[in-house]
Design an enzyme around this catalytic site. Sequence first.
Site, short mmCIF file in Angstrom:
data_model
loop_
_atom_site.label_atom_id
_atom_site.label_comp_id
_atom_site.label_asym_id
_atom_site.label_seq_id
_atom_site.Cartn_x
_atom_site.Cartn_y
_atom_site.Cartn_z
N GLU A 18 -17.17 -40.26 -6.36
CA GLU A 18 -16.57 -39.83 -7.63
C GLU A 18 -16.75 -40.95 -8.66
OE1 GLU A 18 -15.12 -37.25 -9.30
OE2 GLU A 18 -14.79 -38.68 -10.91
N GLN A 19 -17.21 -40.56 -9.84
CA GLN A 19 -17.49 -41.58 -10.87
C GLN A 19 -16.23 -42.25 -11.42
OE1 GLN A 19 -19.51 -39.66 -14.10
NE2 GLN A 19 -17.82 -38.31 -14.59
N ARG A 29 -2.82 -29.08 -11.83
CA ARG A 29 -4.11 -29.53 -11.30
C ARG A 29 -3.99 -30.84 -10.53
NH1 ARG A 29 -8.89 -27.60 -14.05
NH2 ARG A 29 -8.31 -25.78 -15.25
N TYR A 66 2.45 -19.84 -18.59
CA TYR A 66 3.06 -19.67 -17.26
C TYR A 66 3.80 -20.94 -16.84
CZ TYR A 66 -1.56 -21.61 -15.80
OH TYR A 66 -2.70 -22.34 -15.67
N ASP A 118 -18.56 -25.72 -10.53
CA ASP A 118 -19.06 -25.61 -11.91
C ASP A 118 -20.49 -26.13 -12.06
OD1 ASP A 118 -16.76 -24.44 -12.83
OD2 ASP A 118 -16.23 -26.04 -14.25
C1 LIG Z 1 -8.87 -23.91 -20.22
C2 LIG Z 1 -9.34 -23.69 -18.80
C3 LIG Z 1 -8.49 -23.03 -17.92
C4 LIG Z 1 -8.90 -22.79 -16.61
N1 LIG Z 1 -8.06 -22.12 -15.77
C5 LIG Z 1 -8.46 -21.85 -14.49
C6 LIG Z 1 -7.60 -21.15 -13.60
O1 LIG Z 1 -6.47 -20.80 -13.95
N2 LIG Z 1 -8.04 -20.89 -12.33
C7 LIG Z 1 -9.29 -21.28 -11.91
O2 LIG Z 1 -9.65 -21.01 -10.75
N3 LIG Z 1 -10.13 -21.96 -12.74
C8 LIG Z 1 -9.75 -22.26 -14.00
N4 LIG Z 1 -10.57 -22.97 -14.84
C9 LIG Z 1 -11.87 -23.43 -14.34
C10 LIG Z 1 -11.72 -24.68 -13.47
O3 LIG Z 1 -11.01 -25.67 -14.17
C11 LIG Z 1 -13.10 -25.22 -13.08
O4 LIG Z 1 -13.95 -24.19 -12.71
C12 LIG Z 1 -12.99 -26.18 -11.89
O5 LIG Z 1 -12.11 -27.22 -12.20
C13 LIG Z 1 -14.36 -26.73 -11.53
O6 LIG Z 1 -14.23 -27.68 -10.51
P1 LIG Z 1 -15.48 -28.57 -10.08
O7 LIG Z 1 -14.98 -29.48 -9.01
O8 LIG Z 1 -16.66 -27.72 -9.79
O9 LIG Z 1 -15.88 -29.40 -11.38
P2 LIG Z 1 -15.03 -30.54 -12.16
O10 LIG Z 1 -13.59 -30.25 -12.12
O11 LIG Z 1 -15.69 -30.70 -13.49
O12 LIG Z 1 -15.29 -31.83 -11.29
C14 LIG Z 1 -16.49 -32.55 -11.32
C15 LIG Z 1 -16.23 -33.96 -10.83
O13 LIG Z 1 -17.47 -34.64 -10.71
C16 LIG Z 1 -17.35 -35.92 -11.26
N5 LIG Z 1 -18.69 -36.33 -11.70
C17 LIG Z 1 -19.41 -35.82 -12.74
N6 LIG Z 1 -20.61 -36.43 -12.80
C18 LIG Z 1 -20.64 -37.35 -11.80
C19 LIG Z 1 -21.61 -38.29 -11.36
N7 LIG Z 1 -22.79 -38.42 -11.97
N8 LIG Z 1 -21.31 -39.07 -10.29
C20 LIG Z 1 -20.11 -38.95 -9.64
N9 LIG Z 1 -19.15 -38.10 -10.03
C21 LIG Z 1 -19.42 -37.28 -11.09
C22 LIG Z 1 -16.34 -35.77 -12.40
O14 LIG Z 1 -15.74 -36.99 -12.76
C23 LIG Z 1 -15.36 -34.77 -11.79
O15 LIG Z 1 -14.34 -35.41 -11.06
C24 LIG Z 1 -10.18 -23.23 -16.16
C25 LIG Z 1 -11.01 -23.92 -17.04
C26 LIG Z 1 -10.59 -24.16 -18.35
C27 LIG Z 1 -11.52 -24.90 -19.26
#
Ligand SMILES: Cc1cc2nc3c(=O)[nH]c(=O)nc-3n(C[C@H](O)[C@H](O)[C@H](O)COP(=O)(O)OP(=O)(O)OC[C@H]3O[C@@H](n4cnc5c(N)ncnc54)[C@H](O)[C@@H]3O)c2cc1C
Length: 399
Positions: free
Chosen positions: A35-36, A109, A216, A293
């Site tokens: 993790e960065q 979160r 909520y 994502d």
């Molecule tokens: C307003 C809003 C409301 C939402 N509500 C919901 C909800 O109610 N329910 C739901 O299921 N989803 C919801 N989502 C979507 C959800 O937040 C995301 O889909 C989810 O958090 C994605 O998780 P992830 O781990 O794939 O990516 P991220 O949470 O973006 O995590 C990526 C991680 O990778 C790290 N990283 C990035 N680049 C590097 C690198 N080069 N080297 C090392 N580490 C790196 C980052 O620091 C981060 O910690 C919502 C989104 C938004 C914007």
Amino acid sequence: MTSGDGRLLVVGGGIGGLSTALAVARTGRRVRVLEQAPAFAEIGAGLQLAPNATRILDRLGVLGKVVRAGVLPDSLVFRNAVTGRTLTRVRFDEAFRERFGGPYVLVHRSDLLDILVEAAGEAGVELVNGARVDRVEETPDGVGVVCADGSRHTGAAVAACDGMHSRLRARISGDELVQSGFVAYRGTIPIEDVDGGASLRDVIAWMGPGLHLVQYPLRSGRMYNQVAVFRSPGFAAGDENWGGPHELDAAFAATCRQVRAALPRLGRERWWPMADREPIPTWTKGRVTLLGDAAHPMLQYLAQGACQAIEDAAVLAGTLNDRVGAQGPAAAEDWSAALEEYASLRMDRTAEVQRRARVWGDIWHVDGLAALLRDELFSARGDGDLERAAWLWGEDAAA
Ligand SMILES: Cc1cc2nc3c(=O)[nH]c(=O)nc-3n(C[C@H](O)[C@H](O)[C@H](O)COP(=O)(O)OP(=O)(O)OC[C@H]3O[C@@H](n4cnc5c(N)ncnc54)[C@H](O)[C@@H]3O)c2cc1C
């Protein structure tokens, strides 16, 4: 030829990366998360977790903690943001839990992340902070992940969970984010400060022309989460600094009193442009695959981005377990096959959720006659009709 030390390297310690690390470690395999950030942390407050994700969290042994840290809401209520009219209500009652095999949970979160970090640590996952991954180099017997500070981590394969702006996605696709032109403001307040007669045990989705507000409770009902979203006129006009607070106030000026009451309590110093991507034909190249994502960023209207990442985690753990077994070295082609199989099991499902999230947002944001029609259709929904949500909440990704 065998694959390195059999370790899975997970790039990114968000909800997707940590769920993956936990799910894979639970099968007995070695996992390291890179993790960065200097610490594991999440931006924003609230997260809705539907049964398609909570069933998986249950199997991972963390659902009890998530529920204790969060809230089990009474229902999801759809209301018209201009007239204030209540249109329909999905009750999260016993019949709901029986139909979908899991609860609907609202969680902060950072609470979810803490629970995943703790469980992953207990399952033997190596958690490395301050590791900003720059690139992946494949070698005949594994992968080398190189960080910006020059440090290097070796493993058998990489799950790239590095989020919507994924650096590692560029290995697989040259695509760009698709801006929706909508922007989100978020805010969390103590529950006793809530104004406007909101029902404090419900998720309320207020829908209006080019806007919506979701509210909520969080943290055992002690906090209240609010997210306001609107179509930015500045974006449409090509302004560089689109989406500012003056646009927020103007967008919500014609909404009902309860909706307007939420606006002063939103954080105004920061706002989030809403973007997604088009589905791509593959997520896997060699021994690198995309997840969460990084693979399928979606508009948040179905509240499914994190839920889909949790589904991904369960499926990847399953295909790795089936193809390369619990421990030790395995043939390089088995690793690639496991990653390919994971992607092929997930891509149609997540593309459907990405596509339907866009449509769902369009339905929320219509105006005029279309809004009247929407309200009549929502109001005509039978109380207790859960079948329309079965494709989303009823799907068992890991089955
Ligand atoms: C307003 C809003 C409301 C939402 N509500 C919901 C909800 O109610 N329910 C739901 O299921 N989803 C919801 N989502 C979507 C959800 O937040 C995301 O889909 C989810 O958090 C994605 O998780 P992830 O781990 O794939 O990516 P991220 O949470 O973006 O995590 C990526 C991680 O990778 C790290 N990283 C990035 N680049 C590097 C690198 N080069 N080297 C090392 N580490 C790196 C980052 O620091 C981060 O910690 C919502 C989104 C938004 C914007």
